[in-house]
Design an enzyme around this catalytic site. Structure first.
Site, PDB file in Angstrom:
ATOM      1  N   ASP A 137     -82.160  -4.626  22.604  1.00 45.13           N
ATOM      2  CA  ASP A 137     -80.822  -4.942  23.130  1.00 45.13           C
ATOM      3  C   ASP A 137     -79.716  -4.236  22.364  1.00 45.13           C
ATOM      4  O   ASP A 137     -78.589  -4.748  22.270  1.00 45.13           O
ATOM      5  CB  ASP A 137     -80.541  -6.460  23.099  1.00 45.13           C
TER       6      ASP A 137
ATOM      7  N   LYS B 231     -79.262   0.680  24.410  1.00 47.62           N
ATOM      8  CA  LYS B 231     -79.862   2.011  24.610  1.00 47.62           C
ATOM      9  C   LYS B 231     -79.606   2.545  26.009  1.00 47.62           C
ATOM     10  O   LYS B 231     -79.479   3.750  26.202  1.00 47.62           O
ATOM     11  CB  LYS B 231     -81.381   1.943  24.369  1.00 47.62           C
TER      12      LYS B 231
ATOM     13  N   GLY C 231     -85.008  -4.500  29.266  1.00 49.26           N
ATOM     14  CA  GLY C 231     -83.938  -4.587  30.262  1.00 49.26           C
ATOM     15  C   GLY C 231     -82.843  -3.645  29.822  1.00 49.26           C
ATOM     16  O   GLY C 231     -82.065  -3.969  28.931  1.00 49.26           O
ATOM     17  N   HIS C 232     -82.840  -2.448  30.363  1.00 55.42           N
ATOM     18  CA  HIS C 232     -81.847  -1.443  29.955  1.00 55.42           C
ATOM     19  C   HIS C 232     -80.710  -1.424  30.969  1.00 55.42           C
ATOM     20  O   HIS C 232     -80.923  -1.165  32.148  1.00 55.42           O
ATOM     21  CB  HIS C 232     -82.495  -0.058  29.847  1.00 55.42           C
TER      22      HIS C 232
ATOM     23  N   GLN D 208     -87.415  -1.864  23.511  1.00 56.78           N
ATOM     24  CA  GLN D 208     -87.313  -2.868  22.448  1.00 56.78           C
ATOM     25  C   GLN D 208     -86.721  -2.196  21.186  1.00 56.78           C
ATOM     26  O   GLN D 208     -85.984  -1.231  21.318  1.00 56.78           O
ATOM     27  CB  GLN D 208     -88.670  -3.525  22.148  1.00 56.78           C
TER      28      GLN D 208
HETATM   29  P1  IMP Z   1     -92.664 -10.029  24.645  1.00 59.49           P
HETATM   30  O1  IMP Z   1     -92.455  -8.580  24.443  1.00 59.49           O
HETATM   31  O2  IMP Z   1     -92.223 -10.516  25.982  1.00 59.49           O
HETATM   32  O3  IMP Z   1     -94.067 -10.456  24.299  1.00 59.49           O
HETATM   33  O4  IMP Z   1     -91.718 -10.820  23.599  1.00 59.49           O
HETATM   34  C1  IMP Z   1     -91.927 -10.755  22.184  1.00 59.49           C
HETATM   35  C2  IMP Z   1     -90.596 -10.776  21.443  1.00 59.49           C
HETATM   36  O5  IMP Z   1     -89.918  -9.564  21.695  1.00 59.49           O
HETATM   37  C3  IMP Z   1     -89.662 -11.884  21.880  1.00 59.49           C
HETATM   38  O6  IMP Z   1     -88.893 -12.288  20.763  1.00 59.49           O
HETATM   39  C4  IMP Z   1     -88.758 -11.207  22.899  1.00 59.49           C
HETATM   40  O7  IMP Z   1     -87.504 -11.844  23.021  1.00 59.49           O
HETATM   41  C5  IMP Z   1     -88.648  -9.832  22.275  1.00 59.49           C
HETATM   42  N1  IMP Z   1     -88.377  -8.759  23.251  1.00 59.49           N
HETATM   43  C6  IMP Z   1     -89.258  -8.144  24.065  1.00 59.49           C
HETATM   44  N2  IMP Z   1     -88.661  -7.186  24.785  1.00 59.49           N
HETATM   45  C7  IMP Z   1     -87.381  -7.176  24.403  1.00 59.49           C
HETATM   46  C8  IMP Z   1     -86.264  -6.372  24.777  1.00 59.49           C
HETATM   47  O8  IMP Z   1     -86.335  -5.468  25.598  1.00 59.49           O
HETATM   48  N3  IMP Z   1     -85.088  -6.676  24.151  1.00 59.49           N
HETATM   49  C9  IMP Z   1     -84.992  -7.641  23.206  1.00 59.49           C
HETATM   50  N4  IMP Z   1     -86.005  -8.395  22.829  1.00 59.49           N
HETATM   51  C10 IMP Z   1     -87.191  -8.178  23.419  1.00 59.49           C
END
Ligand code: IMP
Length: 404
Positions: free
Chosen positions: A8, A11, A35-36, A219
């Site tokens: 977040d 990017k 989520g970009h 991420q």
């Molecule tokens: P997962 O990737 O859904 O398994 O989530 C694992 C951790 O990564 C959690 O704390 C999510 O909130 C975080 N996370 C996964 N993708 C994103 C992203 O695109 N932005 C921010 N946090 C993310």
């Protein structure tokens, strides 16, 4: 382009701005947990699987082997863009080795979160997009890959049934064969011809043609499965080397690596966050920065910048430049705190810098408030990485380009 914090970082915007100058825009890892966001005029576009750079028509778009693809989400994203008059399909190049995220992955993700909450008092706070279970299948070598789209309908059904039966007997959950079958067939119809026969050959033919690549990291570094704040991480490699691996590029192909960091810090989900703030300051940052998850809508935890994390991310990724985003969100703060280390008791030590007004919508370095410039120089000095871009607002043009 790599996130330096917990995702977040913003990017989407810099990728959208820079995409214009590149031939190939690629995503290498992760899935629809990302989520970009790109804001064009009054419209907001949120991309989960397609790279956000694909708003620039005519670019080659690669979805790499390190990705996990939820097919209904991918088809929906393609459909939404088509409705806006952008057809990405003829420009898509998808790795047959990318994994498919099924409905049962999402269900297992939710069940694991519930179990963790029951046994440990809190879950990881995943996005519940099935990411962890899909990568579990991948490393257990039982996953379904995009190459399945090359098979005929009968083989697809048999393969899915076999996997669903395994899942049922392993995890005792309901599976939805028809739903999965329909999703794979719909994807086959639209995307079979967009699978690369050989990902590495394809990437190298692009390079041989002199095409330039923009790799869109997903991420952030602190969520990396190996180098992040485990276990509160995602299940993929979110670093620069992870992006090269996910795409199948040799390290020397990387000519620069832009670290993207917010001027403050946010996190969604559980896990440590030493510079987290609460109360009025947190509310201000959340409100001004619109800090709600682009994928889940969850309010993000907010806090001050943490310099040791930026230094860590810079070393790990080999950042050559910074894009510091959302500096305008700090406008009006009397004092801007920065976590610089910890004392003997383990408490965060802060350095306090004077705040500024008036960085919103500034588009030239010399027009940035002097104290904002000072803040950015402070980051440069502490990390040894020059700032090249500064985000000063949501919209496309709201950016200072200091130079590469
Ligand atoms: P997962 O990737 O859904 O398994 O989530 C694992 C951790 O990564 C959690 O704390 C999510 O909130 C975080 N996370 C996964 N993708 C994103 C992203 O695109 N932005 C921010 N946090 C993310």
């Amino acid at each position: 382009m790599i996130g330096a914090q917990w995702g977040d970082e913003g990017k989407g915007k810099i990728i959208d701005v820079l995409a214009e100058h590149f031939d190939v825009i690629a995503r290498a890892s992760g899935g629809a947990n990302a989520g970009h966001t790109v804001v064009l005029g009054k419209e907001k576009h949120v991309f989960h699987l397609l790279p956000s750079g694909c708003l620039h028509e005519g670019k080659d778009i690669v979805l790499g082997s390190g990705m996990v693809l939820h097919l209904p989400t991918l088809l929906e994203e393609i459909h939404v863009l088509r409705e806006k008059g952008i057809d990405v399909v003829p420009h898509l190049f998808i790795s047959p080795a990318a994994h498919i995220v099924c409905a049962y992955h999402k269900e297992l993700d939710a069940l694991s979160e519930e179990r963790r909450t029951q046994t440990k008092g809190e879950g990881i706070g995943t996005t519940r997009r099935g990411i962890g279970p899909a990568y579990t299948d991948k490393t257990a070598r039982s996953g379904l890959r995009m190459e399945l789209l090359w098979e005929n309908a009968k083989t697809i059904r048999e393969t899915l049934k076999q996997r669903m039966d395994e899942v049922k007997s392993l995890y005792h959950i309901d599976v939805h064969l028809e739903e999965e079958y329909d999703a794979v067939l719909a994807a086959k119809k639209l995307l079979e011809r967009r699978l690369m026969t050989n990902m590495v050959d394809c990437i190298f033919s692009f390079l041989a043609e002199g095409k330039t690549f923009l790799l869109e990291g997903a991420q952030g570094t602190l969520l990396d499965i190996d180098h992040g704040t485990y276990p509160h991480v995602t299940s993929s490699s979110t670093t620069a080397s992870g992006a090269l691996q996910g795409l199948g590029l040799p390290p020397q192909a990387m000519t620069s690596c832009i670290g993207v960091a917010k001027a403050y810090c946010t996190r969604v989900g559980g896990g440590s966050f030493s510079t987290e703030v609460f109360g009025k300051v947190a509310e201000r940052l959340r409100k001004r920065g619109g800090e709600y998850g682009a994928t889940t809508g969850r309010p993000r935890r907010c806090g001050w910048l943490h310099l040791p994390s930026l230094q860590y991310a810079a070393l790990l990724n080999g950042f050559t430049h910074w894009n510091i985003t959302k500096i305008d969100v700090l406008d009006g703060e009397r004092v801007v705190s920065v976590g610089v280390g910890v004392d003997r008791r383990g408490n965060v030590q802060y350095e306090e810098l004077p705040g500024w007004e008036g960085s919103a919508d500034v588009r030239a370095w010399e027009k940035l408030p002097k104290l904002a410039q000072k803040y950015l120089h402070f980051i440069e000095r502490a990390t040894g990485v020059p700032v090249a871009f500064v985000g000063t607002g949501e919209r496309r043009g709201e950016m200072v380009v200091k130079g590469l």
